[in-house]
Design an enzyme around this catalytic site. Structure first.
Site, short mmCIF file in Angstrom:
data_model
loop_
_atom_site.label_atom_id
_atom_site.label_comp_id
_atom_site.label_asym_id
_atom_site.label_seq_id
_atom_site.Cartn_x
_atom_site.Cartn_y
_atom_site.Cartn_z
N ALA A 72 10.17 -3.73 3.77
CA ALA A 72 10.71 -2.84 2.74
C ALA A 72 11.80 -1.95 3.32
CB ALA A 72 9.60 -1.98 2.14
N ASP A 73 12.70 -1.54 2.45
CA ASP A 73 13.71 -0.56 2.83
C ASP A 73 14.01 0.29 1.61
OD1 ASP A 73 15.48 0.55 4.83
OD2 ASP A 73 17.14 -0.21 3.62
N THR A 74 14.28 1.55 1.85
CA THR A 74 14.60 2.51 0.79
C THR A 74 15.79 3.34 1.22
OG1 THR A 74 12.28 2.62 0.08
CG2 THR A 74 13.71 4.44 -0.60
N SER A 108 14.85 0.83 -3.63
CA SER A 108 13.78 0.33 -2.78
C SER A 108 13.68 -1.18 -2.97
CB SER A 108 12.43 0.96 -3.12
OG SER A 108 12.35 2.27 -2.62
N ALA A 109 13.80 -1.92 -1.88
CA ALA A 109 13.66 -3.38 -1.92
C ALA A 109 12.43 -3.76 -1.12
CB ALA A 109 14.89 -4.05 -1.36
#
Length: 194
Positions: A72-74, A108-109
């Site tokens: 995840a990344d945000t 967010s992915a």
């Protein structure tokens, strides 16, 4: 056989949020470059970094054919600029000044990768900050909370007092959108523990 879930993140917030889903998982420490490519949109950048984390985690588990890795990344985005984590107090204060009185996006992915394929969910929330005066900014920066946080604030902490309005996912702004993550995990065959 039930797949084994791994979280490719050292973020305590992501760990805490994933625990709310109720699935058993292990944490992997991955290190991938977080540099936006020229011409890359903020959404594509966030998605690519999340995918890179998940893929790096899977590569580290080459022996586990049933492994599923969540990456995840945000990021905070204002005027097409991606606000990363502030390097120091001056950078944190500068970010907060830019966000003051404005609405920004939090992207967010989340990627779930395994031997059988890759799936993605992206969540975009809109956050409006109140007008912040210099004493408010200085007091918040002095707490130390802005450090290690995209956009120099933590909505789950004292940073909540800066947020006038949220349209979207609270957990997504924290770093792991739970609705989208749960949907991804269920598609991957992972259900909450009893």
């Amino acid at each position: 056989m039930t797949p084994v879930l791994y979280l490719a993140s050292q973020s305590p917030r992501r760990r805490q949020l994933l625990e709310q889903f109720g699935a058993d998982f292990a944490v992997l420490d991955v290190d991938v470059p977080e540099q936006r490519a020229q011409g890359e949109s903020p959404r594509d950048y966030v998605s690519r970094v999340a995918r890179d984390k998940a893929r790096a985690g899977l590569a580290a588990l080459a022996h586990a054919s049933d492994a599923l890795v969540l990456g995840a990344d945000t990021e905070v985005v204002l005027d097409d600029e991606v606000f990363g984590k502030p390097q120091d107090a001056a950078a944190a204060a500068a970010m907060l000044r830019r966000l003051s009185g404005r609405t920004h996006a939090v992207i967010s992915a989340v990627w779930l990768v395994g031997a059988t394929g890759e799936q993605c969910e992206v969540c975009v929330s809109q956050v409006r900050f109140a007008m912040l005066d210099e004493p408010t900014i200085a007091t918040y920066v002095a707490t130390g909370e802005p450090f290690g946080k995209a956009g120099a604030y933590a909505i789950q902490g004292r940073g909540a007092t800066l947020v006038e309005h949220l349209d979207g996912s609270y957990s997504g702004v924290m770093g792991l959108p739970l609705f989208e993550t749960a949907r991804l995990l269920r598609r991957g065959g992972i259900s909450p523990a009893d």
